[in-house]
Design a protein around this motif. Structure first.
Motif, mmCIF file in Angstrom:
data_model
loop_
_atom_site.group_PDB
_atom_site.id
_atom_site.type_symbol
_atom_site.label_atom_id
_atom_site.label_comp_id
_atom_site.label_asym_id
_atom_site.label_seq_id
_atom_site.Cartn_x
_atom_site.Cartn_y
_atom_site.Cartn_z
ATOM 1 N N ASP A 106 11.098 -12.906 -0.585
ATOM 2 C CA ASP A 106 11.624 -12.335 -1.823
ATOM 3 C C ASP A 106 10.486 -12.134 -2.811
ATOM 4 N N PHE A 107 10.787 -11.401 -3.871
ATOM 5 C CA PHE A 107 9.814 -11.147 -4.923
ATOM 6 C C PHE A 107 9.561 -12.400 -5.748
ATOM 7 N N VAL A 108 8.342 -12.523 -6.260
ATOM 8 C CA VAL A 108 8.001 -13.503 -7.290
ATOM 9 C C VAL A 108 7.541 -12.705 -8.506
ATOM 10 N N GLY A 109 7.987 -13.084 -9.688
ATOM 11 C CA GLY A 109 7.611 -12.354 -10.888
ATOM 12 C C GLY A 109 8.602 -11.263 -11.236
ATOM 13 N N THR A 110 8.253 -10.458 -12.207
ATOM 14 C CA THR A 110 9.182 -9.459 -12.740
ATOM 15 C C THR A 110 8.799 -8.018 -12.431
ATOM 16 N N ALA A 111 7.593 -7.799 -11.926
ATOM 17 C CA ALA A 111 7.162 -6.424 -11.662
ATOM 18 C C ALA A 111 6.247 -6.377 -10.445
ATOM 19 N N SER A 112 6.646 -7.087 -9.384
ATOM 20 C CA SER A 112 5.797 -7.187 -8.199
ATOM 21 C C SER A 112 5.617 -5.836 -7.519
ATOM 22 N N PHE A 113 4.361 -5.530 -7.174
ATOM 23 C CA PHE A 113 4.026 -4.341 -6.384
ATOM 24 C C PHE A 113 4.460 -3.046 -7.059
ATOM 25 N N ASN A 114 4.443 -3.005 -8.400
ATOM 26 C CA ASN A 114 4.910 -1.809 -9.099
ATOM 27 C C ASN A 114 3.769 -0.883 -9.522
ATOM 28 N N ASN A 115 2.535 -1.242 -9.167
ATOM 29 C CA ASN A 115 1.386 -0.416 -9.537
ATOM 30 C C ASN A 115 0.896 0.324 -8.291
ATOM 31 N N SER A 116 1.682 1.318 -7.863
ATOM 32 C CA SER A 116 1.357 2.083 -6.651
ATOM 33 C C SER A 116 0.142 2.986 -6.911
ATOM 34 N N PRO A 117 -0.760 3.139 -5.929
ATOM 35 C CA PRO A 117 -0.738 2.553 -4.586
ATOM 36 C C PRO A 117 -1.544 1.257 -4.468
ATOM 37 N N THR A 118 -2.099 0.773 -5.594
ATOM 38 C CA THR A 118 -2.955 -0.414 -5.503
ATOM 39 C C THR A 118 -2.183 -1.628 -5.032
ATOM 40 N N GLU A 119 -1.020 -1.857 -5.625
ATOM 41 C CA GLU A 119 -0.213 -3.015 -5.249
ATOM 42 C C GLU A 119 0.782 -2.616 -4.166
ATOM 43 N N PHE A 120 0.928 -3.466 -3.163
ATOM 44 C CA PHE A 120 1.826 -3.144 -2.059
ATOM 45 C C PHE A 120 2.164 -4.417 -1.287
ATOM 46 N N PHE A 121 3.160 -4.289 -0.410
ATOM 47 C CA PHE A 121 3.581 -5.368 0.480
ATOM 48 C C PHE A 121 3.854 -4.743 1.836
ATOM 49 N N GLN A 122 3.301 -5.330 2.906
ATOM 50 C CA GLN A 122 3.440 -4.755 4.252
ATOM 51 C C GLN A 122 3.627 -5.862 5.285
ATOM 52 N N TYR A 123 4.638 -5.714 6.152
ATOM 53 C CA TYR A 123 4.734 -6.514 7.374
ATOM 54 C C TYR A 123 4.035 -5.748 8.486
ATOM 55 N N PHE A 124 3.306 -6.469 9.338
ATOM 56 C CA PHE A 124 2.597 -5.812 10.437
ATOM 57 C C PHE A 124 2.629 -6.693 11.678
ATOM 58 N N PHE A 125 2.216 -6.105 12.791
ATOM 59 C CA PHE A 125 1.984 -6.880 14.006
ATOM 60 C C PHE A 125 0.763 -6.318 14.714
ATOM 61 N N THR A 126 0.183 -7.119 15.587
ATOM 62 C CA THR A 126 -0.886 -6.649 16.470
ATOM 63 C C THR A 126 -0.564 -7.074 17.894
ATOM 64 N N LEU A 127 -1.028 -6.305 18.857
ATOM 65 C CA LEU A 127 -0.906 -6.638 20.278
ATOM 66 C C LEU A 127 -2.294 -6.816 20.858
#
Length: 210
Positions: A106-127
């Motif tokens: 979940d988000f922490v804070g009141t404006a998380s990741f709202n400064n696009s494109p500098t701020e972001f959140f990504q799930y990833f995987f590698t094989l």
């Protein structure tokens, strides 16, 4: 074609049952934090119980505490000041054709990741320690979707899998809290088990016809 490799996970479950391959363990306290008032930035990477925390370049600091750390129950990022990364240790998927991945965050804070494109959140995987492959990407404000994710990954050509988060948050205590990261799947049956299942199925079919 993959072959059966006996593991504790497959013993704990049945040959046809789903088992847990990985569950992020936040019980060991590990922290990367920093301020401009004498709290020096820890080096990168830092290893937890079964994951790594890291950052690619020195994050910005201010007088409030900027951190990326476990609490015993979760992993929290708050105003870290730049890009940072959570990544599982290698997960053995040599006995699986596909796996399910579940993240609860979940988000922490009141404006998380709202400064696009500098701020972001990504799930990833590698094989097999290859390039990051994106599962989920978010850059907006907390009025957008939650950060939970559930999906499947084809691992039929791989021996190892990692899962993780890439994020960048900077300001006002903004960030995220990850409470769960789980990989599960159904093992490929051993040749002997598959043969027994086939014989049992044939016998059942004969009984139905009798």
């Amino acid at each position: 074609m993959k072959t059966m490799i006996a593991t504790l996970a497959t013993v704990a479950g049945s040959a046809a049952g789903q088992v847990t391959l990985y569950s992020a363990d936040f019980s060991q306290i590990v922290s990367i934090d920093h301020t401009t008032t004498g709290n020096a930035l820890e080096s990168s990477p830092q290893n937890g119980a079964n994951f790594t925390l890291s950052y690619p370049s020195t994050p910005a600091s201010d007088t409030t505490r900027n951190f990326f750390e476990t609490t015993g129950n979760s992993l929290i990022s708050s105003d870290f000041g730049g890009a940072h990364r959570f990544e599982s240790f290698d997960i053995d998927v040599s006995n699986f054709n596909s796996v399910d991945v579940d993240f609860l965050a979940d988000f922490v804070g009141t404006a998380s990741f709202n400064n696009s494109p500098t701020e972001f959140f990504q799930y990833f995987f590698t094989l097999d320690n290859g390039a990051d492959q994106e599962l989920f990407f978010f850059t907006d404000d907390p009025n957008g979707p939650n950060l939970n994710f559930n999906g499947s990954i084809d691992v039929s050509g791989a021996s190892t899998l990692t899962i993780g988060i890439n994020a960048n948050a900077n300001g006002a205590g903004d960030g995220f809290e990850l409470t769960s990261a789980i990989v599960s799947g159904t093992p490929i049956p051993a040749p002997g088990v598959a043969a027994i299942a086939g014989v049992a199925g044939l016998a059942a079919a004969r009984r139905r016809r009798a």
